[in-house]
Design a protein around this motif. Structure first.
Motif, PDB file in Angstrom:
ATOM      1  N   PRO A  76       0.834  -1.207   0.000  1.00  0.00           N
ATOM      2  CA  PRO A  76       0.000   0.000   0.000  1.00  0.00           C
ATOM      3  C   PRO A  76       0.867   1.255   0.000  1.00  0.00           C
ATOM      4  CG  PRO A  76      -0.108  -1.099   2.123  1.00  0.00           C
ATOM      5  CD  PRO A  76       0.659  -1.992   1.215  1.00  0.00           C
ATOM      6  N   ARG A  77       0.410   2.246  -0.696  1.00  0.00           N
ATOM      7  CA  ARG A  77       1.142   3.506  -0.790  1.00  0.00           C
ATOM      8  C   ARG A  77       0.879   4.334   0.461  1.00  0.00           C
ATOM      9  NH1 ARG A  77       4.596   2.210  -4.411  1.00  0.00           N
ATOM     10  NH2 ARG A  77       3.708   1.649  -6.405  1.00  0.00           N
ATOM     11  N   VAL A  78       1.941   4.975   0.922  1.00  0.00           N
ATOM     12  CA  VAL A  78       1.827   5.841   2.090  1.00  0.00           C
ATOM     13  C   VAL A  78       1.641   7.263   1.591  1.00  0.00           C
ATOM     14  CG1 VAL A  78       3.041   6.702   4.126  1.00  0.00           C
ATOM     15  CG2 VAL A  78       3.299   4.322   3.432  1.00  0.00           C
ATOM     16  N   PRO A  79       0.660   7.979   2.118  1.00  0.00           N
ATOM     17  CA  PRO A  79       0.470   9.367   1.701  1.00  0.00           C
ATOM     18  C   PRO A  79       1.721  10.196   2.006  1.00  0.00           C
ATOM     19  CG  PRO A  79      -1.397   8.611   2.992  1.00  0.00           C
ATOM     20  CD  PRO A  79      -0.368   7.551   3.067  1.00  0.00           C
TER      21      PRO A  79
END
Length: 82
Positions: free
Chosen positions: A19-22
């Motif tokens: 998952p991408r981290v903001p």
């Protein structure tokens, strides 16, 4: 759900990208981590300074008081004139 379906589901989950981290969350975590490291370093320096000050104070006290020397006896007078 049978075993093969569960294995397929888990395999699918593991093959997906992480998952991408903001970006704002990442920057905030880096800032907080840096602050935490600086605080720990400052606390470590302060504790070393206090330890050194205590060692110096003990050395000065011991040099002036000589706690290892037995005090002269006050119970019997010295024998003179024999």
């Amino acid at each position: 759900m049978n075993r093969s379906a569960r294995e397929a589901t888990v395999r699918h989950m593991m093959e997906r990208t992480s998952p991408r981290v903001p970006p704002e969350l990442y920057a905030d975590a880096v800032r907080r981590g840096g602050r935490l490291l600086r605080r720990r370093a400052a606390a470590r320096r302060l504790l070393w300074l206090l330890l050194c000050a205590a060692c110096v104070a003990f050395t000065v006290w011991a040099a002036r008081v000589h706690p290892w020397v037995e005090p002269p006896s006050q119970t019997t007078p010295p024998l003179t004139g024999w």
